[in-house]
Design a protein around this motif. Structure first.
Motif, short mmCIF file in Angstrom:
data_model
loop_
_atom_site.label_atom_id
_atom_site.label_comp_id
_atom_site.label_asym_id
_atom_site.label_seq_id
_atom_site.Cartn_x
_atom_site.Cartn_y
_atom_site.Cartn_z
N GLY A 1 0.78 -1.23 0.00
CA GLY A 1 0.00 0.00 0.00
C GLY A 1 0.81 1.28 0.00
N ARG A 2 0.07 2.37 0.11
CA ARG A 2 0.66 3.72 0.04
C ARG A 2 1.67 3.95 1.16
NH1 ARG A 2 -2.54 9.15 1.75
NH2 ARG A 2 -0.82 10.58 1.45
N TRP A 3 1.24 3.71 2.39
CA TRP A 3 2.09 4.01 3.54
C TRP A 3 3.29 3.07 3.58
CZ3 TRP A 3 0.86 8.55 5.08
CH2 TRP A 3 -0.47 8.97 5.09
N GLY A 4 3.11 1.83 3.20
CA GLY A 4 4.21 0.89 3.16
C GLY A 4 5.27 1.29 2.14
N MET A 5 4.83 1.75 0.98
CA MET A 5 5.79 2.18 -0.04
C MET A 5 6.55 3.43 0.39
SD MET A 5 3.96 1.33 -3.69
CE MET A 5 2.51 2.30 -3.40
N TYR B 1 6.51 -6.64 7.33
CA TYR B 1 6.69 -5.43 8.13
C TYR B 1 5.96 -4.25 7.48
CZ TYR B 1 9.04 -1.25 9.92
OH TYR B 1 9.30 -0.01 10.43
N LEU B 2 6.15 -4.10 6.17
CA LEU B 2 5.52 -2.99 5.46
C LEU B 2 4.00 -3.15 5.41
CD1 LEU B 2 8.09 -2.54 2.56
CD2 LEU B 2 7.83 -1.11 4.59
N ALA B 3 3.51 -4.36 5.25
CA ALA B 3 2.07 -4.60 5.22
C ALA B 3 1.46 -4.29 6.59
CB ALA B 3 1.77 -6.03 4.81
N ASP B 4 2.14 -4.69 7.67
CA ASP B 4 1.66 -4.37 9.02
C ASP B 4 1.63 -2.86 9.25
OD1 ASP B 4 1.40 -7.05 9.64
OD2 ASP B 4 3.31 -7.17 10.71
N ALA C 1 -1.12 2.37 9.78
CA ALA C 1 -1.23 3.75 9.31
C ALA C 1 -2.67 4.05 8.88
CB ALA C 1 -0.26 4.01 8.17
N TRP C 2 -3.30 3.12 8.15
CA TRP C 2 -4.68 3.36 7.73
C TRP C 2 -5.63 3.41 8.91
CZ3 TRP C 2 -5.83 5.78 3.67
CH2 TRP C 2 -5.13 5.61 2.48
N GLU C 3 -5.42 2.54 9.91
CA GLU C 3 -6.27 2.57 11.10
C GLU C 3 -6.11 3.89 11.85
OE1 GLU C 3 -5.18 -0.88 13.35
OE2 GLU C 3 -5.99 -2.26 11.83
N LEU C 4 -4.86 4.35 11.99
CA LEU C 4 -4.61 5.63 12.65
C LEU C 4 -5.25 6.77 11.88
CD1 LEU C 4 -3.22 7.35 14.84
CD2 LEU C 4 -1.17 7.36 13.39
N ASN D 1 4.58 11.79 10.17
CA ASN D 1 5.51 12.12 11.25
C ASN D 1 5.51 11.10 12.38
OD1 ASN D 1 6.64 14.51 10.21
ND2 ASN D 1 4.75 15.59 10.68
N GLU D 2 4.38 10.42 12.61
CA GLU D 2 4.29 9.47 13.72
C GLU D 2 4.73 8.06 13.34
OE1 GLU D 2 3.41 10.10 16.93
OE2 GLU D 2 3.37 12.21 16.41
N LEU D 3 4.48 7.62 12.11
CA LEU D 3 4.75 6.23 11.74
C LEU D 3 5.78 6.06 10.62
CD1 LEU D 3 1.18 4.62 11.79
CD2 LEU D 3 3.00 4.37 13.48
N ILE D 4 5.77 6.92 9.65
CA ILE D 4 6.58 6.69 8.46
C ILE D 4 7.99 7.23 8.60
CG2 ILE D 4 6.69 7.01 5.96
CD1 ILE D 4 4.25 5.35 7.00
N TYR D 5 8.14 8.48 9.00
CA TYR D 5 9.45 9.11 9.05
C TYR D 5 10.05 9.06 10.45
CZ TYR D 5 8.02 10.97 4.51
OH TYR D 5 7.60 11.09 3.21
N VAL D 6 10.13 7.88 11.04
CA VAL D 6 10.74 7.72 12.37
C VAL D 6 11.84 6.69 12.29
CG1 VAL D 6 8.81 8.49 13.73
CG2 VAL D 6 8.95 6.10 13.07
#
Length: 115
Positions: free
Chosen positions: A26-30, A56-59, A64-67, A110-115
């Protein structure tokens, strides 16, 4: 665990088969994958070589979508963006929804992707 080798030219290379992930990255995983490749190369290579990168990316994508869905619903409730507003003034409703979506995207990045 027995490792098989394949001769390629003058070299023997391990014949590695990675497990396939059935879930969508998905988007956030990529986005996370691109970030890790650039800034977290050690972790990225570890996950890739152990065959855990796709899961890991699928999780992460699911989290991210739930958040994002939860934050969007909370912001709509807090700001009074309702179906009544949609019926009364559709353009105002769209403006509020786009504003909320953009803020939610920034929070998730900022909370999930770029950490």
């Amino acid at each position: 665990m027995k490792i098989e080798y394949v001769k390629v030219g003058d070299y023997y290379l391990p014949d590695l088969i990675l497990p396939e992930e059935k879930r969508e990255i998905g988007r956030w995983g990529m986005l996370r994958k691109a970030y890790m490749k650039e800034y977290k190369a050690g972790r990225y290579n570890y996950l890739l070589l152990t065959g855990k990168l796709d899961s890991y990316l699928a999780d992460l994508n699911e989290q991210a979508w739930e958040l994002a869905d939860r934050l969007e619903a909370q912001m709509k409730d807090a700001e009074g963006v309702t179906e009544e507003l949609k019926a009364e003034n559709p353009m105002e409703w769209v403006r509020h929804c786009n504003n909320i979506r953009n803020r939610v995207d920034e929070i998730v990045l900022n909370e999930l992707i770029y950490v």
